[in-house]
Scaffold this motif. Structure first.
Motif, short mmCIF file in Angstrom:
data_model
loop_
_atom_site.label_atom_id
_atom_site.label_comp_id
_atom_site.label_asym_id
_atom_site.label_seq_id
_atom_site.Cartn_x
_atom_site.Cartn_y
_atom_site.Cartn_z
N UNK A 1 0.81 -1.23 0.00
CA UNK A 1 0.00 0.00 0.00
C UNK A 1 0.84 1.26 0.00
N UNK A 2 2.15 1.15 0.17
CA UNK A 2 3.05 2.31 0.10
C UNK A 2 3.37 2.59 -1.36
N UNK A 3 2.79 3.67 -1.91
CA UNK A 3 2.91 3.93 -3.34
C UNK A 3 4.36 4.10 -3.78
N UNK A 4 5.13 4.87 -3.02
CA UNK A 4 6.53 5.14 -3.42
C UNK A 4 7.36 3.86 -3.37
N UNK A 5 7.21 3.10 -2.28
CA UNK A 5 7.97 1.84 -2.16
C UNK A 5 7.58 0.87 -3.26
N UNK B 15 -2.06 -2.08 -5.10
CA UNK B 15 -2.02 -1.36 -3.82
C UNK B 15 -2.78 -2.09 -2.73
N UNK B 16 -3.56 -3.12 -3.10
CA UNK B 16 -4.35 -3.83 -2.10
C UNK B 16 -4.43 -5.30 -2.43
N UNK B 17 -4.66 -6.10 -1.38
CA UNK B 17 -4.80 -7.54 -1.56
C UNK B 17 -6.06 -7.85 -2.35
N UNK B 18 -7.12 -7.07 -2.12
CA UNK B 18 -8.37 -7.33 -2.81
C UNK B 18 -8.21 -7.20 -4.32
N UNK B 19 -7.47 -6.19 -4.76
CA UNK B 19 -7.25 -5.99 -6.20
C UNK B 19 -6.40 -7.11 -6.78
N UNK B 20 -5.40 -7.57 -6.02
CA UNK B 20 -4.52 -8.62 -6.53
C UNK B 20 -5.25 -9.94 -6.68
N UNK B 21 -6.15 -10.25 -5.76
CA UNK B 21 -6.86 -11.53 -5.81
C UNK B 21 -7.66 -11.70 -7.10
N UNK B 22 -8.09 -10.59 -7.70
CA UNK B 22 -8.85 -10.67 -8.95
C UNK B 22 -7.99 -11.14 -10.11
N UNK C 167 6.28 1.47 -6.24
CA UNK C 167 6.75 1.91 -7.55
C UNK C 167 8.24 1.65 -7.73
N UNK C 168 9.02 1.91 -6.67
CA UNK C 168 10.47 1.71 -6.77
C UNK C 168 10.80 0.22 -6.91
N UNK C 169 10.12 -0.62 -6.11
CA UNK C 169 10.40 -2.05 -6.18
C UNK C 169 9.92 -2.64 -7.52
N UNK C 170 8.79 -2.16 -8.01
CA UNK C 170 8.29 -2.63 -9.31
C UNK C 170 9.30 -2.31 -10.41
#
Length: 445
Positions: A14-18, A37-44, A20-23
């Motif tokens: 959920x940390x946008x800066x972290x 940014x969230x587990x709910x979005x990833x599960x889809x 983006x950098x890791x991605x």
């Protein structure tokens, strides 16, 4: 089918800066990244047999990392999940490991630490997916041994066999040692109307000297000293069925002359018989050498070659159909395990490396023998297949050390205390060696 090589990473933080950098760093290292940014979005985006792994923050608004882990295990319990946590959450991260998380890294961390964990997790995921695919593929395929596979050359070969099974023409089958020429011959016989009659296989290279003509063409009583009773030769035994002449290039010239009459006239005259006997048979011949080139060298009769060469089938070597190796290996492994009434062992990184790196000069036969050794737990004897002569002493010692530690991990089921005692190593030294060799005791429990 080919071995799966997953490179996908679902990143959840959920940390946008972290995030983006890791991605960005993961993409630079050639990972296929999906960032959320969230587990709910990833599960889809994650389903069973997802071709990758999940990297998730442990503490997030809404669904946290441990709740996400539970949901992912319900979707696919073989999906590795790596947790990212702060120093204050180490205890919770350890609990996540006990719950089934693959690994955790604590912030701040060096990227190499995460990359090492990711690469091991992706390798494990690849093995899981490989084993699933092989288990799913085998029951739906008729086990014709060397004809298993979906490479273009094997698909074409199966199509031709189906087309000519009842054509009646003689066939010349060429291919290297161990490719499955007899399997092709038997498939031709079994796919046609002659399948209810004999399939007689003759290894021309193994016929006894001095008795070749009697073995092939038979004899009548009194045809020669010691011939007390009539013998029906192998050629006549194939009447109404199929005669398969394996390694025909090794047949002596005198026998080739008599065989020519069988091929041309469809009749056989046993030694001592007054007249020939008519035959109804199909002749399939195989050779591990180029017979046309042998004719040019004077090593094989041209008239016999041109009579047999009505249609030529070439069986491809295993190195030209590498995508079929996993399926073939799995078939042989299941067969070997079934003969011993045991469960087939799963694919391991070591076995996978051998399958991918070997040129298999002995082709399908060599692969079947390798599967037998794996089934017996003897794959550790294949050090020379994994280490080329170019490797120096240091590399070989590293390889040997890893083998010893991995064997101890298996024997003691990941019990670090028992392993340290068995190898007489301090725990710290042992953990250093685990990290250097990419071994995790949890994988062996």
């Amino acid at each position: 089918m080919a071995f799966s090589r997953p490179r996908a990473v679902v990143l959840i933080d959920d940390d946008d800066d972290f995030r983006a950098a890791l991605e960005e760093r993961l993409r630079l290292e050639d990972y296929d990244v999906q960032a959320h940014a969230s587990a709910e979005a990833a599960l889809k985006r994650i389903g069973a047999d997802f071709q990758g792994v999940v990297v998730s923050d442990l503490r997030m608004p809404g669904m946290g990392g441990r709740a996400l882990l539970t949901r992912l295990q319900e979707i696919d319990d073989g999906l590795p999940v790596v947790m990212i946590t702060g120093h204050g959450d180490i205890a919770e991260a350890v609990d996540a490991l006990a719950q089934g998380a693959y690994d955790f890294v604590a912030k701040p961390f060096a990227f190499e630490r995460l990359a090492t964990s990711l690469n091991r997790a992706l390798e494990k995921r690849g093995l899981v997916l490989d084993n699933r695919a092989l288990a799913a593929a085998l029951p739906s395929v008729e086990p014709k041994l060397a004809l298993l596979g979906e490479s273009p050359s094997i698909v074409r070969l199966r199509l031709v066999i189906d087309q000519i099974a009842d054509a009646g023409m003689d066939v010349l089958i060429e291919g290297e040692t161990g490719v499955g020429k007899e399997v092709v011959a038997r498939a031709l016989h079994q796919s046609g109307r002659r399948r209810v009659h004999p399939f007689v296989a003759v290894n021309c290279g193994a016929l006894p000297d001095g008795l070749i003509e009697s073995e092939l063409f038979g004899h009548e009583p009194g045809a020669f000293p010691g011939a007390l009773r009539r013998r029906v030769g192998l050629v006549e035994q194939s009447h109404r069925g199929t005669l398969f002449l394996d390694e025909i290039e090794s047949m002596p010239d005198q026998a080739q002359v008599k065989l020519l009459r069988v091929v041309e006239q469809r009749e056989v005259q046993p030694l001592g018989a007054e007249k020939p006997r008519p035959l109804d048979l199909r002749i399939l011949a195989s050779s591990k050498v180029d017979l046309e080139a042998a004719v040019a060298r004077g090593a094989f009769r041209g008239d016999l070659f041109y009579r047999l060469n009505v249609l030529k089938l070439v069986v491809p070597p295993l190195r030209e159909r590498r995508d079929d190796i996993p399926l073939l290996f799995s078939h042989f492994l299941i067969r070997a395990a079934g003969q011993r009434q045991q469960t087939p062992p799963p694919m391991t990184p070591r076995v996978r490396r051998v399958l991918m790196d070997n040129d298999w000069p002995g082709n399908v036969r060599e692969l079947a023998h390798f599967a037998e050794r794996v089934c017996l737990g003897m794959e550790h004897v294949l050090d020379d297949a994994e280490l080329s002569p170019d490797h120096g002493l240091a590399d070989r010692m590293e390889h040997f050390e890893r083998e010893l530690i991995e064997d101890s991990l298996k024997r003691h089921r990941g019990d670090v205390g028992a392993i340290a005692a068995a190898l007489r190593l301090p725990r710290k030294t042992l953990y250093d060696k685990f990290r250097r060799h990419g071994l995790r005791p949890a994988d062996f429990r």
